[in-house]
Motif scaffolding. Sequence first.
Motif, mmCIF file in Angstrom:
data_model
loop_
_atom_site.group_PDB
_atom_site.id
_atom_site.type_symbol
_atom_site.label_atom_id
_atom_site.label_comp_id
_atom_site.label_asym_id
_atom_site.label_seq_id
_atom_site.Cartn_x
_atom_site.Cartn_y
_atom_site.Cartn_z
ATOM 1 N N LYS A 1 0.825 -1.201 0.000
ATOM 2 C CA LYS A 1 0.000 0.000 0.000
ATOM 3 C C LYS A 1 0.859 1.251 0.000
ATOM 4 N N ALA A 2 1.890 1.254 0.826
ATOM 5 C CA ALA A 2 2.774 2.413 0.920
ATOM 6 C C ALA A 2 3.536 2.619 -0.375
ATOM 7 N N GLN A 3 3.976 1.532 -0.994
ATOM 8 C CA GLN A 3 4.711 1.648 -2.250
ATOM 9 C C GLN A 3 3.793 2.183 -3.350
ATOM 10 N N GLY A 4 2.565 1.718 -3.414
ATOM 11 C CA GLY A 4 1.607 2.196 -4.410
ATOM 12 C C GLY A 4 1.289 3.664 -4.204
ATOM 13 N N LEU B 1 3.250 5.873 -2.808
ATOM 14 C CA LEU B 1 4.447 6.631 -3.169
ATOM 15 C C LEU B 1 4.565 6.765 -4.688
ATOM 16 N N GLU B 2 4.302 5.693 -5.406
ATOM 17 C CA GLU B 2 4.354 5.750 -6.878
ATOM 18 C C GLU B 2 3.288 6.702 -7.422
ATOM 19 N N TYR B 3 2.109 6.668 -6.839
ATOM 20 C CA TYR B 3 1.030 7.557 -7.252
ATOM 21 C C TYR B 3 1.413 9.020 -7.020
ATOM 22 N N LEU C 1 5.279 14.442 -11.161
ATOM 23 C CA LEU C 1 5.828 14.499 -12.513
ATOM 24 C C LEU C 1 4.874 15.214 -13.459
ATOM 25 N N VAL C 2 3.605 14.943 -13.363
ATOM 26 C CA VAL C 2 2.609 15.610 -14.195
ATOM 27 C C VAL C 2 2.602 17.108 -13.912
#
Length: 125
Positions: A3-6, A8-10, A16-17
């Motif tokens: 969950k934390a990795q997802g 962070l990626e989000y 970036l956007v």
Amino acid sequence: MKKAQGSLEYSAMIALVLVIILVAVFYLGEGVVPKTINSAQQAQLLQYQDSVEIIKSNYEATGTWGKLKAQTISCSNGQCEFNGETKEIDDSTFTYSDTLENAYNKCIYENNLDSCKAIVYVLGD
């Protein structure tokens, strides 16, 4: 952990956007965003814009603005030509060519000093 990795990626994708949008606005928006000018230039521009507004009001009051706005202002070599008349100007390096209506719009709405000067040169005192 997943969950934390997802999350962070989000968050990284959103960042970036946002960076891409900011870069695009910076580079593409240069023509849209008015250029900054110093206070002396701003004061000079405001004086010319005031003069242009007075000139336009006077010509509108006599009903001649509508007839003249399609005429071309042409300035070079120390003189300006407009509506069949030639006027000498103090600035021998000043060059300009556009219709009175376009010059007015650029002067007032785009803060173009040369457009303001051209109007004052041909219709001012």
